[in-house]
Write a protein that holds these residues in place. Structure first.
Motif, PDB file in Angstrom:
ATOM      1  N   ALA A  28       0.860  -1.240   0.110  1.00 40.18           N
ATOM      2  CA  ALA A  28      -0.015  -0.142  -0.104  1.00 40.18           C
ATOM      3  C   ALA A  28       0.777   1.357   0.018  1.00 40.18           C
ATOM      4  O   ALA A  28       1.945   1.238   0.757  1.00 40.18           O
ATOM      5  N   ILE A  29       0.868   2.005  -0.922  1.00 38.53           N
ATOM      6  CA  ILE A  29       1.311   3.436  -1.116  1.00 38.53           C
ATOM      7  C   ILE A  29       0.661   4.719  -1.188  1.00 38.53           C
ATOM      8  O   ILE A  29      -0.288   4.478  -1.894  1.00 38.53           O
ATOM      9  N   LEU A  30       1.093   5.440  -0.344  1.00 41.01           N
ATOM     10  CA  LEU A  30       0.390   6.769  -0.291  1.00 41.01           C
ATOM     11  C   LEU A  30       1.189   7.807  -0.963  1.00 41.01           C
ATOM     12  O   LEU A  30       2.252   7.970  -0.752  1.00 41.01           O
ATOM     13  N   PHE A  31       0.269   8.653  -1.926  1.00 45.00           N
ATOM     14  CA  PHE A  31       0.980   9.483  -2.706  1.00 45.00           C
ATOM     15  C   PHE A  31       0.285  10.946  -2.534  1.00 45.00           C
ATOM     16  O   PHE A  31      -0.970  10.936  -1.954  1.00 45.00           O
ATOM     17  N   ASN A  32       0.912  11.768  -2.457  1.00 41.73           N
ATOM     18  CA  ASN A  32       0.412  13.334  -2.529  1.00 41.73           C
ATOM     19  C   ASN A  32      -0.304  13.540  -3.628  1.00 41.73           C
ATOM     20  O   ASN A  32       0.405  12.842  -5.007  1.00 41.73           O
ATOM     21  N   ARG A  33      -1.013  14.550  -3.724  1.00 40.65           N
ATOM     22  CA  ARG A  33      -1.668  14.842  -5.058  1.00 40.65           C
ATOM     23  C   ARG A  33      -0.608  15.358  -6.180  1.00 40.65           C
ATOM     24  O   ARG A  33      -0.700  14.984  -7.505  1.00 40.65           O
ATOM     25  N   ASP A  34       0.477  15.782  -5.677  1.00 38.99           N
ATOM     26  CA  ASP A  34       1.618  16.230  -6.562  1.00 38.99           C
ATOM     27  C   ASP A  34       2.638  15.129  -7.179  1.00 38.99           C
ATOM     28  O   ASP A  34       3.670  15.149  -7.501  1.00 38.99           O
ATOM     29  N   GLY A  35       2.039  13.745  -6.867  1.00 36.58           N
ATOM     30  CA  GLY A  35       2.804  12.640  -7.435  1.00 36.58           C
ATOM     31  C   GLY A  35       3.938  12.184  -6.402  1.00 36.58           C
ATOM     32  O   GLY A  35       4.819  11.193  -6.826  1.00 36.58           O
ATOM     33  N   SER A  36       4.180  12.943  -5.179  1.00 34.66           N
ATOM     34  CA  SER A  36       5.270  12.622  -4.698  1.00 34.66           C
ATOM     35  C   SER A  36       4.808  11.435  -3.396  1.00 34.66           C
ATOM     36  O   SER A  36       3.832  11.297  -3.084  1.00 34.66           O
ATOM     37  N   LEU A  37       5.793  10.480  -3.204  1.00 35.79           N
ATOM     38  CA  LEU A  37       5.504   9.286  -2.554  1.00 35.79           C
ATOM     39  C   LEU A  37       5.479   9.625  -0.944  1.00 35.79           C
ATOM     40  O   LEU A  37       6.731  10.117  -0.433  1.00 35.79           O
ATOM     41  N   VAL A  38       4.632   9.374  -0.267  1.00 31.31           N
ATOM     42  CA  VAL A  38       4.571   9.613   1.211  1.00 31.31           C
ATOM     43  C   VAL A  38       4.975   8.600   2.039  1.00 31.31           C
ATOM     44  O   VAL A  38       5.924   8.745   3.044  1.00 31.31           O
ATOM     45  N   LYS A  39       4.464   7.430   1.818  1.00 29.57           N
ATOM     46  CA  LYS A  39       4.870   6.141   2.715  1.00 29.57           C
ATOM     47  C   LYS A  39       4.484   4.977   2.039  1.00 29.57           C
ATOM     48  O   LYS A  39       3.435   4.974   1.274  1.00 29.57           O
ATOM     49  N   GLN A  40       5.238   3.991   2.332  1.00 32.87           N
ATOM     50  CA  GLN A  40       4.880   2.633   1.771  1.00 32.87           C
ATOM     51  C   GLN A  40       5.120   1.478   2.508  1.00 32.87           C
ATOM     52  O   GLN A  40       5.948   1.549   3.599  1.00 32.87           O
ATOM     53  N   VAL A  41       3.895   0.573   2.470  1.00 33.22           N
ATOM     54  CA  VAL A  41       4.175  -0.483   3.501  1.00 33.22           C
ATOM     55  C   VAL A  41       4.081  -1.832   2.634  1.00 33.22           C
ATOM     56  O   VAL A  41       3.116  -1.759   1.525  1.00 33.22           O
ATOM     57  N   GLY A  42       4.710  -2.909   2.816  1.00 30.62           N
ATOM     58  CA  GLY A  42       4.486  -4.112   2.195  1.00 30.62           C
ATOM     59  C   GLY A  42       4.414  -5.260   2.862  1.00 30.62           C
ATOM     60  O   GLY A  42       5.025  -5.215   4.129  1.00 30.62           O
ATOM     61  N   GLN A  43       3.750  -6.367   2.483  1.00 25.21           N
ATOM     62  CA  GLN A  43       3.809  -7.501   3.215  1.00 25.21           C
ATOM     63  C   GLN A  43       3.789  -8.922   2.055  1.00 25.21           C
ATOM     64  O   GLN A  43       3.153  -8.993   1.168  1.00 25.21           O
ATOM     65  N   GLU A  44       4.719  -9.533   2.364  1.00 23.79           N
ATOM     66  CA  GLU A  44       5.011 -10.858   1.467  1.00 23.79           C
ATOM     67  C   GLU A  44       3.936 -11.733   1.588  1.00 23.79           C
ATOM     68  O   GLU A  44       3.071 -11.970   2.497  1.00 23.79           O
ATOM     69  N   ILE A  45       3.472 -12.474   0.414  1.00 21.87           N
ATOM     70  CA  ILE A  45       2.285 -13.478   0.359  1.00 21.87           C
ATOM     71  C   ILE A  45       3.123 -14.800  -0.097  1.00 21.87           C
ATOM     72  O   ILE A  45       4.081 -14.891  -0.596  1.00 21.87           O
ATOM     73  N   ARG A  46       2.382 -15.731   0.477  1.00 20.93           N
ATOM     74  CA  ARG A  46       2.963 -17.295   0.322  1.00 20.93           C
ATOM     75  C   ARG A  46       2.833 -17.780  -1.064  1.00 20.93           C
ATOM     76  O   ARG A  46       1.805 -17.572  -1.742  1.00 20.93           O
ATOM     77  N   GLN A  47       3.746 -18.394  -1.599  1.00 21.15           N
ATOM     78  CA  GLN A  47       3.860 -18.969  -2.841  1.00 21.15           C
ATOM     79  C   GLN A  47       3.318 -20.429  -2.439  1.00 21.15           C
ATOM     80  O   GLN A  47       4.342 -21.216  -1.895  1.00 21.15           O
ATOM     81  N   ILE A  48       2.401 -21.172  -3.163  1.00 20.98           N
ATOM     82  CA  ILE A  48       2.108 -22.436  -2.890  1.00 20.98           C
ATOM     83  C   ILE A  48       2.201 -23.184  -4.284  1.00 20.98           C
ATOM     84  O   ILE A  48       1.928 -22.954  -5.416  1.00 20.98           O
ATOM     85  N   TYR A  49       3.259 -24.079  -4.150  1.00 18.84           N
ATOM     86  CA  TYR A  49       3.559 -25.103  -5.254  1.00 18.84           C
ATOM     87  C   TYR A  49       2.865 -26.531  -5.000  1.00 18.84           C
ATOM     88  O   TYR A  49       3.669 -27.439  -4.341  1.00 18.84           O
ATOM     89  N   PRO A  50       1.635 -26.791  -5.257  1.00 15.87           N
ATOM     90  CA  PRO A  50       1.121 -28.082  -4.974  1.00 15.87           C
ATOM     91  C   PRO A  50       1.723 -29.269  -5.909  1.00 15.87           C
ATOM     92  O   PRO A  50       1.940 -30.312  -5.422  1.00 15.87           O
ATOM     93  N   GLU A  51       2.266 -28.821  -6.993  1.00 18.33           N
ATOM     94  CA  GLU A  51       3.048 -29.875  -7.867  1.00 18.33           C
ATOM     95  C   GLU A  51       3.874 -29.066  -8.842  1.00 18.33           C
ATOM     96  O   GLU A  51       3.777 -27.870  -8.970  1.00 18.33           O
TER      97      GLU A  51
END
Ligand code: ADP
Length: 498
Positions: free
Chosen positions: A20-43
């Motif tokens: 999730a990334i928050l931008f100002n209306r002038d396009g500058s980046l305010v803050k970002q947060v990330g979380q990995e997700i699991r990769q599932i390989y059944p076969e």
């Protein structure tokens, strides 16, 4: 007068993480947060994601970025969504639970079915209607697989008890508390079910794959009203106003609005997209024809070429050969030598993608002499990324019949100064790198900003795009041609090997 809503929130749901990334209306980046997700390989060759994990992580990061930046949800004008493309889910309308894990774009489980479709002569039909090649990569055969393999699912689909969608659709449906079942033109164009001429779900493709149209979402503009989030999620309802598949979002975030403008993302692989405007250009060079976005009912098209191994060749030098401590060191080593000493590395580790399409190609390292050292090899690896990009761009120029004089770049490896200069040299074209490297999220934010009226038109967005650095060709075109001739020769050694 200042509007109270100052921010745009981009949700960037990617293959390996939700951000999730928050931008100002002038396009500058305010803050970002990330979380990995699991990769599932059944076969072997099968790849899945847990749909609830996609949702939870996306909601969680959105809440977290608001909390950590101490922003009141009332200050967010709109949400934009950019998502991993082609990945697909089916869920129960009543319970809101997926009936199966999401089938991820990388999943090869329907390769056999695709072979059958090709053998039945569907290649041209699919290309004509959807702009795509018949491949397990796209959502269509994945949806068929789910309907065929989950007991009673097709009956339930026909009774209208389940819904289907790509990741954008899933997130919109969840965020709006089940009120909105929609996607945008760019995502629809990656399903192999959408007719890019009529801009409708294609009845012939649906019949062929036995998919009831009722489970598919409404297809909207990329800047449009996708409903409001349930107030319970953020303490206030926030409008969702922008949606695009990640590569198209990046094209938008790079402000490639005009026909003939292009961007390349240098990540694990490389994704090159060129805007072709209102023209649908069928490729004769193995590129995909796809929808860039739809704005106010007007659709822009793009040509797309992907390179399987881009920055991944640098990971290979680091992890497999152990000649680098980190990716950035590749630049230090490459600059220690004048040239590769005639060494070429073709990183066809998993075959070759556009425009060569050779699944039997394998990697080669050629032109070695007693004096070859790790600097030459690092340099050859970086150069291979630029040569592959040149091959795709050449195919685009050939298909589109226009010259592409500038290329906008982003992604992890675009931070490599040596690579970017060599890219400009080998393309004999100008390479522009923006300040904000998060172009995918920025594109989603721009689309949302357009949708909620923060930006009046594309020129206002263009005006806030900021350049970091331009790389102009410094090499003589004669030398660039000679170097490329060596690459073409090396490619021949790699093709058809396995
Ligand atoms: P993805 O989104 O595909 O995970 P990123 O945009 O995060 O990719 O870029 C990561 C890739 O870029 C990796 O393959 C890495 O090897 C490569 N990379 C990162 N920094 C550099 C650098 N300075 N020089 C060359 N390659 C780099």
């Amino acid at each position: 007068m200042l509007m109270k809503e100052k921010y745009l929130l981009a949700l960037d749901q990617g293959t390996t993480s939700s951000r999730a990334i928050l931008f100002n209306r002038d396009g500058s980046l305010v803050k970002q947060v990330g979380q990995e997700i699991r990769q599932i390989y059944p076969e072997p060759g099968w790849v899945e994601h847990d749909g609830m994990e996609i949702w939870d992580s996306q909601l969680g990061t959105a809440r977290q970025v608001m909390q950590e930046s101490r922003i009141d949800p009332a200050e967010i004008a709109a949400i934009g969504i950019a998502n991993q493309r082609e990945t697909v889910l089916i869920w129960d309308k009543q319970t809101g639970e997926p009936v199966h894990n999401a089938l991820v774009w990388q999943c090869r489980r329907t390769a056999g079915l695709c072979q059958e479709l090709s053998d039945m002569g569907w290649t041209q039909t699919v290309k004509d209607r959807t702009g795509l090649v018949v491949d397990a990569y796209f959502s269509g055969t994945k949806i068929k697989w789910l309907l065929d393999h989950i007991p009673q699912l097709r009956d339930r689909a026909e009774r209208g008890e389940v819904l289907c969608g790509t990741v954008d659709t899933w997130l919109i449906w969840k965020l709006t508390g089940g009120k909105v079942h929609a996607t945008d033109f760019s995502n629809a164009s990656r399903t192999m079910l959408f007719n890019i001429h009529t801009l409708q779900w294609d009845p012939e493709m649906l019949r062929k794959l036995d998919i009831p149209e009722a489970i598919l979402p409404a297809v909207k503009n990329s800047s449009d009203d996708f409903g409001m989030t349930l107030p319970a999620y953020f303490g206030r309802a926030i409008p969702i106003r922008g949606v695009a598949g990640d590569q198209q979002a990046a094209l938008f975030g790079q402000c490639c609005f005009e026909p003939g403008t292009a961007k390349n993302t240098y990540g694990t692989g490389c994704f090159l997209l060129a805007n072709t405007g209102e023209k649908i250009i069928a490729s004769n060079s193995g590129l995909l024809t796809t929808i860039a976005w739809g704005l106010k009912g007007k659709v822009s098209y793009a040509l797309e070429g992907s390179i399987f191994i881009g920055g991944a060749v640098i990971q290979w030098l680091r992890d497999e050969l152990g000649i680098l401590r980190d990716a950035a060191e590749s630049e230090v080593l490459a600059k220690q030598v004048e040239d590769t000493g005639g060494v070429y590395l073709v990183p066809a580790f998993v075959g070759l993608g556009a425009p060569h399409w050779d699944m039997y190609a394998r990697g080669v390292l050629v032109g070695l002499t007693r004096g070859t050292n790790k600097c030459h090899i690092s340099r050859a690896a970086l150069e291979s990324i630029a040569y592959q990009t040149r091959d795709v761009l050449t195919a685009m120029i050939c298909d589109a019949g226009v010259d592409l004089k500038r290329l906008r770049v982003d992604g992890g490896a675009s931070r490599n100064e040596f690579l970017m200069q060599f890219q400009a040299d080998i393309l004999q074209a100008v390479v522009d790198r923006p300040r904000i490297n998060e172009t995918t999220a920025l594109g989603a934010a721009f689309l949302a900003g357009l949708g909620c009226g923060i930006y009046g038109d594309l020129s206002e967005i263009q005006a806030i795009w900021q350049l970091d650095r331009t790389y102009s060709p410094q090499m003589q075109s004669q030398q660039a041609q000679e170097l490329r001739a060596g690459w073409i020769k090396a490619l021949e050694r790699a093709k058809g090997w396995a």
